[in-house]
Design a protein around this motif. Structure first.
Motif, PDB file in Angstrom:
ATOM      1  N   ASP A   9      62.851  -6.507  40.091  1.00  0.00           N
ATOM      2  CA  ASP A   9      62.554  -7.856  39.592  1.00  0.00           C
ATOM      3  C   ASP A   9      62.135  -8.776  40.736  1.00  0.00           C
ATOM      4  OD1 ASP A   9      63.162  -7.153  36.981  1.00  0.00           O
ATOM      5  OD2 ASP A   9      65.272  -7.680  37.195  1.00  0.00           O
ATOM      6  N   PHE A  10      62.751  -8.585  41.890  1.00  0.00           N
ATOM      7  CA  PHE A  10      62.411  -9.399  43.060  1.00  0.00           C
ATOM      8  C   PHE A  10      61.090  -8.946  43.680  1.00  0.00           C
ATOM      9  CE2 PHE A  10      62.614 -10.277  47.659  1.00  0.00           C
ATOM     10  CZ  PHE A  10      62.823 -11.647  47.636  1.00  0.00           C
ATOM     11  N   LEU A  11      60.957  -7.623  43.846  1.00  0.00           N
ATOM     12  CA  LEU A  11      59.793  -7.089  44.555  1.00  0.00           C
ATOM     13  C   LEU A  11      58.496  -7.285  43.787  1.00  0.00           C
ATOM     14  CD1 LEU A  11      59.160  -5.674  47.202  1.00  0.00           C
ATOM     15  CD2 LEU A  11      59.446  -3.481  46.048  1.00  0.00           C
ATOM     16  N   ASN A  12      58.510  -7.217  42.469  1.00  0.00           N
ATOM     17  CA  ASN A  12      57.298  -7.423  41.680  1.00  0.00           C
ATOM     18  C   ASN A  12      56.654  -8.763  41.969  1.00  0.00           C
ATOM     19  OD1 ASN A  12      57.478  -4.948  40.440  1.00  0.00           O
ATOM     20  ND2 ASN A  12      58.547  -5.710  38.634  1.00  0.00           N
ATOM     21  N   SER A  13      57.458  -9.797  42.135  1.00  0.00           N
ATOM     22  CA  SER A  13      56.935 -11.127  42.474  1.00  0.00           C
ATOM     23  C   SER A  13      56.664 -11.240  43.965  1.00  0.00           C
ATOM     24  CB  SER A  13      57.933 -12.215  42.052  1.00  0.00           C
ATOM     25  OG  SER A  13      58.076 -12.251  40.660  1.00  0.00           O
ATOM     26  N   PHE A  14      57.587 -10.726  44.763  1.00  0.00           N
ATOM     27  CA  PHE A  14      57.498 -10.883  46.217  1.00  0.00           C
ATOM     28  C   PHE A  14      56.216 -10.284  46.787  1.00  0.00           C
ATOM     29  CE2 PHE A  14      58.328  -9.483  50.550  1.00  0.00           C
ATOM     30  CZ  PHE A  14      58.821 -10.643  51.134  1.00  0.00           C
ATOM     31  N   LYS A  15      55.793  -9.131  46.259  1.00  0.00           N
ATOM     32  CA  LYS A  15      54.587  -8.471  46.784  1.00  0.00           C
ATOM     33  C   LYS A  15      53.341  -9.329  46.597  1.00  0.00           C
ATOM     34  CE  LYS A  15      55.133  -4.436  44.717  1.00  0.00           C
ATOM     35  NZ  LYS A  15      54.949  -3.009  44.338  1.00  0.00           N
ATOM     36  N   LYS A  16      53.288 -10.101  45.534  1.00  0.00           N
ATOM     37  CA  LYS A  16      52.136 -10.980  45.313  1.00  0.00           C
ATOM     38  C   LYS A  16      52.075 -12.056  46.389  1.00  0.00           C
ATOM     39  CE  LYS A  16      52.098 -10.283  40.290  1.00  0.00           C
ATOM     40  NZ  LYS A  16      53.217  -9.360  40.193  1.00  0.00           N
ATOM     41  N   ILE A 195      31.702 -26.484  42.046  1.00  0.00           N
ATOM     42  CA  ILE A 195      32.599 -26.317  43.186  1.00  0.00           C
ATOM     43  C   ILE A 195      32.365 -24.956  43.819  1.00  0.00           C
ATOM     44  CG2 ILE A 195      34.403 -27.853  42.298  1.00  0.00           C
ATOM     45  CD1 ILE A 195      35.860 -25.332  41.309  1.00  0.00           C
ATOM     46  N   ILE A 196      32.811 -24.803  45.075  1.00  0.00           N
ATOM     47  CA  ILE A 196      32.688 -23.528  45.778  1.00  0.00           C
ATOM     48  C   ILE A 196      34.082 -23.086  46.215  1.00  0.00           C
ATOM     49  CG2 ILE A 196      31.588 -22.275  47.668  1.00  0.00           C
ATOM     50  CD1 ILE A 196      29.485 -24.507  47.793  1.00  0.00           C
ATOM     51  N   ILE A 197      34.462 -21.878  45.819  1.00  0.00           N
ATOM     52  CA  ILE A 197      35.776 -21.322  46.139  1.00  0.00           C
ATOM     53  C   ILE A 197      35.594 -20.221  47.178  1.00  0.00           C
ATOM     54  CG2 ILE A 197      37.880 -20.296  45.197  1.00  0.00           C
ATOM     55  CD1 ILE A 197      36.912 -21.236  42.413  1.00  0.00           C
ATOM     56  N   ASN A 198      36.401 -20.242  48.238  1.00  0.00           N
ATOM     57  CA  ASN A 198      36.226 -19.298  49.340  1.00  0.00           C
ATOM     58  C   ASN A 198      36.504 -17.853  48.927  1.00  0.00           C
ATOM     59  OD1 ASN A 198      39.147 -18.479  50.246  1.00  0.00           O
ATOM     60  ND2 ASN A 198      39.237 -20.703  49.979  1.00  0.00           N
ATOM     61  N   ARG A 199      35.933 -16.940  49.674  1.00  0.00           N
ATOM     62  CA  ARG A 199      35.953 -15.509  49.346  1.00  0.00           C
ATOM     63  C   ARG A 199      37.366 -14.941  49.285  1.00  0.00           C
ATOM     64  NH1 ARG A 199      36.061 -10.785  52.298  1.00  0.00           N
ATOM     65  NH2 ARG A 199      35.028  -9.003  51.337  1.00  0.00           N
ATOM     66  N   LYS A 200      38.207 -15.266  50.258  1.00  0.00           N
ATOM     67  CA  LYS A 200      39.563 -14.717  50.293  1.00  0.00           C
ATOM     68  C   LYS A 200      40.333 -15.081  49.030  1.00  0.00           C
ATOM     69  CE  LYS A 200      40.161 -14.598  55.339  1.00  0.00           C
ATOM     70  NZ  LYS A 200      40.914 -15.176  56.482  1.00  0.00           N
ATOM     71  N   SER A 201      40.187 -16.317  48.607  1.00  0.00           N
ATOM     72  CA  SER A 201      40.904 -16.775  47.418  1.00  0.00           C
ATOM     73  C   SER A 201      40.410 -16.068  46.167  1.00  0.00           C
ATOM     74  CB  SER A 201      40.740 -18.291  47.253  1.00  0.00           C
ATOM     75  OG  SER A 201      41.223 -18.968  48.390  1.00  0.00           O
ATOM     76  N   ILE A 202      39.110 -15.877  46.085  1.00  0.00           N
ATOM     77  CA  ILE A 202      38.520 -15.213  44.920  1.00  0.00           C
ATOM     78  C   ILE A 202      39.012 -13.774  44.805  1.00  0.00           C
ATOM     79  CG2 ILE A 202      36.323 -14.202  44.173  1.00  0.00           C
ATOM     80  CD1 ILE A 202      36.804 -17.015  43.168  1.00  0.00           C
ATOM     81  N   LEU A 205      42.638 -13.818  43.777  1.00  0.00           N
ATOM     82  CA  LEU A 205      42.725 -14.188  42.365  1.00  0.00           C
ATOM     83  C   LEU A 205      42.400 -12.993  41.471  1.00  0.00           C
ATOM     84  CD1 LEU A 205      43.072 -16.403  40.205  1.00  0.00           C
ATOM     85  CD2 LEU A 205      40.643 -16.935  40.492  1.00  0.00           C
ATOM     86  N   SER A 206      41.400 -12.216  41.856  1.00  0.00           N
ATOM     87  CA  SER A 206      41.002 -11.053  41.074  1.00  0.00           C
ATOM     88  C   SER A 206      42.131 -10.030  40.984  1.00  0.00           C
ATOM     89  CB  SER A 206      39.760 -10.401  41.689  1.00  0.00           C
ATOM     90  OG  SER A 206      39.351  -9.281  40.952  1.00  0.00           O
ATOM     91  N   ARG A 207      42.910  -9.893  42.055  1.00  0.00           N
ATOM     92  CA  ARG A 207      44.038  -8.955  42.054  1.00  0.00           C
ATOM     93  C   ARG A 207      45.130  -9.397  41.088  1.00  0.00           C
ATOM     94  NH1 ARG A 207      43.452  -9.538  47.897  1.00  0.00           N
ATOM     95  NH2 ARG A 207      42.231  -7.805  48.716  1.00  0.00           N
TER      96      ARG A 207
END
Length: 368
Positions: A9-16, A195-202, A205-207
């Protein structure tokens, strides 16, 4: 601070949260994660100054004893979790400014840092708010992300343009040599925006996104955008720059329109790419009556050749193109047929699918 929680339960959130953490000798606190707990929620927060991820664990998943808020090493917590068996209970307890983590017969005592100096996005006032199905946003990213530039001096090319106008949502990326445009009719019940969203964030977000129709909440402010996806909140900075005028590049009329088997083209490109020039990565596509011939050569004057039958009734014509740009497009398209369009003289090559009508790709020809 004190609480108990099962490892999974902890690790599922923590890994994100942990995915965006990197070694940071200038701001070592960014190697930490904020752990904040009260009787209702366990909140985990991480940041790399560009992206902030908050995950929320509901009270039904942990046993609460005492509230508190501290930061602790993300890497060390992850290593602890990786080396304990499934379904073990983690007992977190803050004692004398040390975090004690008791797991069965094991005890870990870790240093903590106050959360006060941890850089988080504060009190963001949103100008626009809307909801969008996860699947649409995830498809947009997956079909366009490979055209985003990497560390280009032109800041606007280092992200995806997200634009809403005329009840259509656009996602556009370009690195100056190719362009990907996703367009879908959608009523977001909000005013127009660009707007323009940076590559790392995109990519992050996809993950996080799922390929389903569940709605996510999007809020846009002057300098930031946030995405609320179930128990996850991702906030990121926007790129403050002007995106190129992409509408002028898209072909409205064309002289040549050729339907080609995606699988045959991919197979041929993979063969000829073996001996392509390692600098320009170019192959030449030669169209003649009902035949496509693809050739390449490298710096050592080695050559490759492949051909297959197509339906082609125009005059003979040829152009050179970056083989890996073309393969990126082919891999993104699901349909077995792709449509290649261009004019003569050839200033750009437009690639589409007759089924995935929402996506358009443009690649600039090489001048070898």
């Amino acid at each position: 601070m004190e609480f108990k929680i099962k490892k999974d339960d902890f690790l599922n959130s923590f890994k994100k949260n942990n995915r965006i953490i990197t070694k940071n000798p200038i701001f070592p606190i960014l190697e930490n994660i904020i752990i904040k707990v009260n009787q209702n929620t366990l909140q985990l927060t991480s940041s790399n100054l560009e992206i902030e991820i908050n995950t929320y664990i509901d009270k039904k998943y942990f046993l609460f004893y005492k509230e508190g808020c501290i930061t602790i090493s993300g890497k060390k917590i992850l290593n602890i979790c990786r080396n304990i068996s499934k379904n073990k209970e983690l007992h977190f307890q803050l004692i004398n400014k040390k975090m004690h983590i008791k797991i069965s017969s094991s005890l870990f005592t870790l240093n903590v840092i106050s959360h006060i100096n941890f850089p988080i996005f504060q009190n963001i006032t949103h100008l626009r708010k809307f909801f969008i199905p996860q699947k649409i946003l995830k498809n947009m990213i997956e079909l366009t992300h490979f055209s985003i530039a990497r560390n280009d001096i032109r800041a606007s090319l280092n992200g995806i343009l997200l634009e809403y106008k005329d009840n259509c949502l656009y996602g556009v990326t370009t690195d100056g040599h190719r362009l990907s445009m996703y367009k879908i009719s959608l009523n977001l019940n909000t005013s127009i925006f660009s707007i323009i969203i940076n590559r790392k964030s995109i990519l992050e977000l996809s993950r996080i996104l799922f390929s389903d129709l569940d709605l996510i909440q999007v809020k846009i402010s002057n300098h930031n955008i946030s995405f609320k996806i179930n128990e996850i909140l991702l906030i990121t900075k926007l790129i403050n720059s002007d995106f190129p005028n992409y509408s002028d590049i898209v072909l409205k009329k064309y002289q040549y329109c050729i339907s080609i088997s995606k699988n045959k083209l991919k197979e041929s490109l993979l063969k000829t790419s073996i001996l392509c020039n390692t600098t320009f990565k170019g192959v030449c596509l030669n169209f003649s009556k009902n035949l496509l011939k693809i050739t390449s050569s490298n710096q050592e004057n080695e050559k490759s050749y492949d051909s297959f039958s197509i339906y082609y009734i125009y005059e003979n014509i040829s152009f050179s193109i970056n083989v890996f740009y073309l393969l990126d497009v082919i891999n993104a398209i699901n349909n077995n047929k792709i449509i290649i369009s261009f004019n003569n003289p050839i200033s750009s090559i437009q690639i589409q699918s007759n089924l995935q009508t929402e996506i358009t790709y443009i690649i600039m020809p090489l001048k070898l």
